[in-house]
Design a protein around this motif. Structure first.
Motif, PDB file in Angstrom:
ATOM      1  N   LEU A 129       0.735  -1.229   0.066  1.00 30.71           N
ATOM      2  CA  LEU A 129       0.013   0.040   0.116  1.00 30.71           C
ATOM      3  C   LEU A 129       0.947   1.422  -0.006  1.00 30.71           C
ATOM      4  CD1 LEU A 129      -2.732  -1.060   2.770  1.00 30.71           C
ATOM      5  CD2 LEU A 129      -2.679  -1.303   0.233  1.00 30.71           C
ATOM      6  N   VAL A 130       0.921   1.844  -1.242  1.00 30.37           N
ATOM      7  CA  VAL A 130       1.694   3.152  -1.159  1.00 30.37           C
ATOM      8  C   VAL A 130       1.022   4.386  -0.427  1.00 30.37           C
ATOM      9  CG1 VAL A 130       2.414   4.925  -2.800  1.00 30.37           C
ATOM     10  CG2 VAL A 130       2.257   2.683  -3.628  1.00 30.37           C
ATOM     11  N   PHE A 131       2.059   5.029   0.398  1.00 27.14           N
ATOM     12  CA  PHE A 131       1.437   6.083   1.416  1.00 27.14           C
ATOM     13  C   PHE A 131       0.786   7.263   0.809  1.00 27.14           C
ATOM     14  CE2 PHE A 131       5.523   4.552   3.641  1.00 27.14           C
ATOM     15  CZ  PHE A 131       4.713   3.612   4.698  1.00 27.14           C
ATOM     16  N   GLY A 132       0.001   7.885   1.308  1.00 31.85           N
ATOM     17  CA  GLY A 132      -0.528   9.023   0.693  1.00 31.85           C
ATOM     18  C   GLY A 132      -2.062   8.912   0.537  1.00 31.85           C
ATOM     19  N   VAL A 133      -2.729   7.903   0.623  1.00 33.27           N
ATOM     20  CA  VAL A 133      -4.251   7.670   0.615  1.00 33.27           C
ATOM     21  C   VAL A 133      -4.594   6.656   1.583  1.00 33.27           C
ATOM     22  CG1 VAL A 133      -4.301   7.990  -1.859  1.00 33.27           C
ATOM     23  CG2 VAL A 133      -4.083   5.677  -0.832  1.00 33.27           C
ATOM     24  N   MET A 172     -16.887  -8.051   6.131  1.00 35.84           N
ATOM     25  CA  MET A 172     -16.277  -7.216   7.206  1.00 35.84           C
ATOM     26  C   MET A 172     -15.297  -6.221   6.530  1.00 35.84           C
ATOM     27  SD  MET A 172     -15.150 -10.169   9.933  1.00 35.84           S
ATOM     28  CE  MET A 172     -14.573 -11.383   8.763  1.00 35.84           C
ATOM     29  N   HIS A 173     -14.554  -5.241   7.213  1.00 31.68           N
ATOM     30  CA  HIS A 173     -13.504  -4.475   6.522  1.00 31.68           C
ATOM     31  C   HIS A 173     -12.763  -3.774   7.505  1.00 31.68           C
ATOM     32  CE1 HIS A 173     -16.792  -1.620   6.872  1.00 31.68           C
ATOM     33  NE2 HIS A 173     -15.602  -0.247   6.987  1.00 31.68           N
ATOM     34  N   VAL A 174     -11.559  -3.312   7.155  1.00 31.60           N
ATOM     35  CA  VAL A 174     -10.862  -2.602   8.113  1.00 31.60           C
ATOM     36  C   VAL A 174     -10.322  -1.219   7.312  1.00 31.60           C
ATOM     37  CG1 VAL A 174      -9.599  -4.602   9.407  1.00 31.60           C
ATOM     38  CG2 VAL A 174      -8.558  -3.764   7.276  1.00 31.60           C
ATOM     39  N   MET A 175      -9.990  -0.226   7.953  1.00 31.78           N
ATOM     40  CA  MET A 175      -9.532   0.960   7.287  1.00 31.78           C
ATOM     41  C   MET A 175      -8.244   1.133   7.632  1.00 31.78           C
ATOM     42  SD  MET A 175     -11.993   2.381   5.702  1.00 31.78           S
ATOM     43  CE  MET A 175     -11.017   3.787   5.358  1.00 31.78           C
ATOM     44  N   VAL A 176      -7.459   1.501   6.736  1.00 34.94           N
ATOM     45  CA  VAL A 176      -5.608   1.784   6.814  1.00 34.94           C
ATOM     46  C   VAL A 176      -5.459   3.323   6.467  1.00 34.94           C
ATOM     47  CG1 VAL A 176      -3.489   0.845   6.144  1.00 34.94           C
ATOM     48  CG2 VAL A 176      -5.408  -0.815   6.233  1.00 34.94           C
ATOM     49  N   TYR A 177      -4.840   4.092   7.716  1.00 40.62           N
ATOM     50  CA  TYR A 177      -4.733   5.326   7.168  1.00 40.62           C
ATOM     51  C   TYR A 177      -3.234   5.685   7.133  1.00 40.62           C
ATOM     52  CZ  TYR A 177      -9.436   5.652   9.179  1.00 40.62           C
ATOM     53  OH  TYR A 177     -10.840   5.373   9.265  1.00 40.62           O
ATOM     54  N   THR A 178      -3.070   5.921   5.883  1.00 38.84           N
ATOM     55  CA  THR A 178      -1.583   6.153   5.525  1.00 38.84           C
ATOM     56  C   THR A 178      -1.464   7.671   4.790  1.00 38.84           C
ATOM     57  OG1 THR A 178      -1.436   5.412   3.075  1.00 38.84           O
ATOM     58  CG2 THR A 178      -1.216   3.700   4.946  1.00 38.84           C
ATOM     59  N   GLY A 179      -2.824   8.222   4.804  1.00 39.45           N
ATOM     60  CA  GLY A 179      -2.937   9.443   4.143  1.00 39.45           C
ATOM     61  C   GLY A 179      -2.124  10.642   4.965  1.00 39.45           C
ATOM     62  N   LYS A 180      -2.290  10.807   6.229  1.00 44.83           N
ATOM     63  CA  LYS A 180      -1.566  11.673   6.919  1.00 44.83           C
ATOM     64  C   LYS A 180      -0.243  11.283   7.473  1.00 44.83           C
ATOM     65  CE  LYS A 180      -5.860  13.562   8.466  1.00 44.83           C
ATOM     66  NZ  LYS A 180      -6.872  14.042   9.439  1.00 44.83           N
ATOM     67  N   LEU A 181       0.635  10.411   6.765  1.00 36.96           N
ATOM     68  CA  LEU A 181       1.941  10.104   7.359  1.00 36.96           C
ATOM     69  C   LEU A 181       2.610  11.295   6.955  1.00 36.96           C
ATOM     70  CD1 LEU A 181       3.698   7.583   8.237  1.00 36.96           C
ATOM     71  CD2 LEU A 181       4.204   7.308   5.643  1.00 36.96           C
ATOM     72  N   GLU A 238       8.487  13.402   6.064  1.00 35.45           N
ATOM     73  CA  GLU A 238       9.815  12.953   6.076  1.00 35.45           C
ATOM     74  C   GLU A 238       9.680  11.291   6.509  1.00 35.45           C
ATOM     75  OE1 GLU A 238       8.110  14.736   9.847  1.00 35.45           O
ATOM     76  OE2 GLU A 238       7.930  15.045   8.053  1.00 35.45           O
ATOM     77  N   LYS A 239       8.540  10.606   6.582  1.00 37.66           N
ATOM     78  CA  LYS A 239       8.525   9.252   6.822  1.00 37.66           C
ATOM     79  C   LYS A 239       8.196   8.615   5.606  1.00 37.66           C
ATOM     80  CE  LYS A 239       9.708   9.633  11.135  1.00 37.66           C
ATOM     81  NZ  LYS A 239      10.906   8.790  11.717  1.00 37.66           N
ATOM     82  N   ASN A 240       8.007   9.040   4.416  1.00 33.27           N
ATOM     83  CA  ASN A 240       7.646   8.640   3.221  1.00 33.27           C
ATOM     84  C   ASN A 240       8.484   7.664   2.699  1.00 33.27           C
ATOM     85  OD1 ASN A 240       5.082   9.639   3.137  1.00 33.27           O
ATOM     86  ND2 ASN A 240       5.803  11.210   1.609  1.00 33.27           N
ATOM     87  N   ASN A 241       9.578   7.225   3.205  1.00 32.20           N
ATOM     88  CA  ASN A 241      10.731   6.354   2.824  1.00 32.20           C
ATOM     89  C   ASN A 241      10.698   5.149   3.634  1.00 32.20           C
ATOM     90  OD1 ASN A 241      11.766   7.464   4.862  1.00 32.20           O
ATOM     91  ND2 ASN A 241      13.782   7.780   3.778  1.00 32.20           N
ATOM     92  N   ILE A 242       9.927   4.810   4.435  1.00 32.72           N
ATOM     93  CA  ILE A 242      10.011   3.359   5.216  1.00 32.72           C
ATOM     94  C   ILE A 242       9.131   2.598   4.564  1.00 32.72           C
ATOM     95  CG2 ILE A 242      10.289   4.993   7.308  1.00 32.72           C
ATOM     96  CD1 ILE A 242       7.141   4.504   8.041  1.00 32.72           C
ATOM     97  N   PHE A 243       9.422   1.395   5.231  1.00 34.95           N
ATOM     98  CA  PHE A 243       8.813  -0.029   4.552  1.00 34.95           C
ATOM     99  C   PHE A 243       8.170  -0.972   5.716  1.00 34.95           C
ATOM    100  CE2 PHE A 243      11.193   1.803   1.151  1.00 34.95           C
ATOM    101  CZ  PHE A 243      10.686   1.715   0.079  1.00 34.95           C
ATOM    102  N   PRO A 244       7.371  -0.419   6.292  1.00 33.26           N
ATOM    103  CA  PRO A 244       6.846  -1.269   7.808  1.00 33.26           C
ATOM    104  C   PRO A 244       6.181  -2.423   7.077  1.00 33.26           C
ATOM    105  CG  PRO A 244       5.475   0.749   7.404  1.00 33.26           C
ATOM    106  CD  PRO A 244       6.749   0.849   6.225  1.00 33.26           C
TER     107      PRO A 244
END
Length: 226
Positions: free
Chosen positions: A84-88, A102-111, A114-120
């Motif tokens: 999942l690419v960051f930003g959305v 069922m569903h889950v929400m994953v929040y990467t839009g507000k990362l 300076e942390k956009n280069n991590i791969f957790p």
């Protein structure tokens, strides 16, 4: 390599210094490229049912909750994975015939940028259950059963407060289950009594109608002459 950098290296006449300079420039270029590379969240998990691996479940990823990005079915091991690419923000939906969606929400839009280069890596277990399950408030699953958020460091984690509240809301205690069963049994009993009464009345009305028709026909038939 840019011409200007190559010219500088050529002007360094001592072979050893030329080698050191070349290595330093290579490391600098590598670090710059790495810093500019966009990171992403490695999202993995497996689907289960009754404590056993569940294959054939459908897993769908939606960008910003509505735009379908990817859809897969879990294999024999029940596992799935996405990058999942960051930003959305993402909605990840899970479905299987006869079971609750069922569903889950994953929040990467507000990362932070300076942390956009991590791969957790984030790992999720998805326990399916049937729509006939009476120990769970199924209507609650219209909401996400979990929310995945940035942990403020180098990874992603469960929104623990949300998850705790959701689990509290969906579970039905035994007393409530007993009340529901008693209410269901009473409703079924009342319906059976009402159906029996309606059937008895219909039979009585039919018998009365048949008797009235028989009497009418008897009156209308000519009397025999003696």
């Amino acid at each position: 390599m840019p011409v200007r950098i190559a010219t500088i290296i050529d002007k360094v006449k001592i072979p050893f210094l030329r080698l050191v300079l070349l290595c330093l420039i290579s490391v600098s270029i590598s670090n710059t490229a790495s810093a500019q590379a966009p990171g992403m969240l490695e999202f993995e998990g497996k689907t289960t049912k009754d404590g056993k691996i569940l294959s054939g479940a459908t897993v769908t990823v939606y960008r910003n909750g509505t735009i379908e990005q990817e859809k897969i079915k879990t294999g024999k091991n029940g596992k799935f994975s996405f990058s999942l690419v960051f930003g959305v923000d993402y909605k990840i939906a899970f479905s299987y015939p006869g079971c609750v969606d069922m569903h889950v929400m994953v929040y990467t839009g507000k990362l932070p940028k300076e942390k956009n280069n991590i791969f957790p890596l984030y790992v999720l277990d998805v326990p399916f259950f049937e729509t006939t399950n009476t120990s769970v408030r199924i209507t609650k699953y219209k909401n996400p059963f979990n929310k995945v958020i940035y942990d403020g460091k180098k990874g992603f984690m469960d929104d623990e407060a949300y998850l705790a509240q959701f689990l509290k809301d969906i579970l039905i205690d035994q007393e409530e289950i007993n009340r529901q069963l008693a209410a269901k049994e009473k409703a079924e009993k009342d319906k059976a009594i009402a159906d029996a009464a309606a059937l008895a009345k219909a039979e009585k009305d039919k018998a009365a109608a048949d008797a009235a028709e028989k009497e009418r026909l008897a009156k209308e038939s000519p009397k025999e002459e003696h």
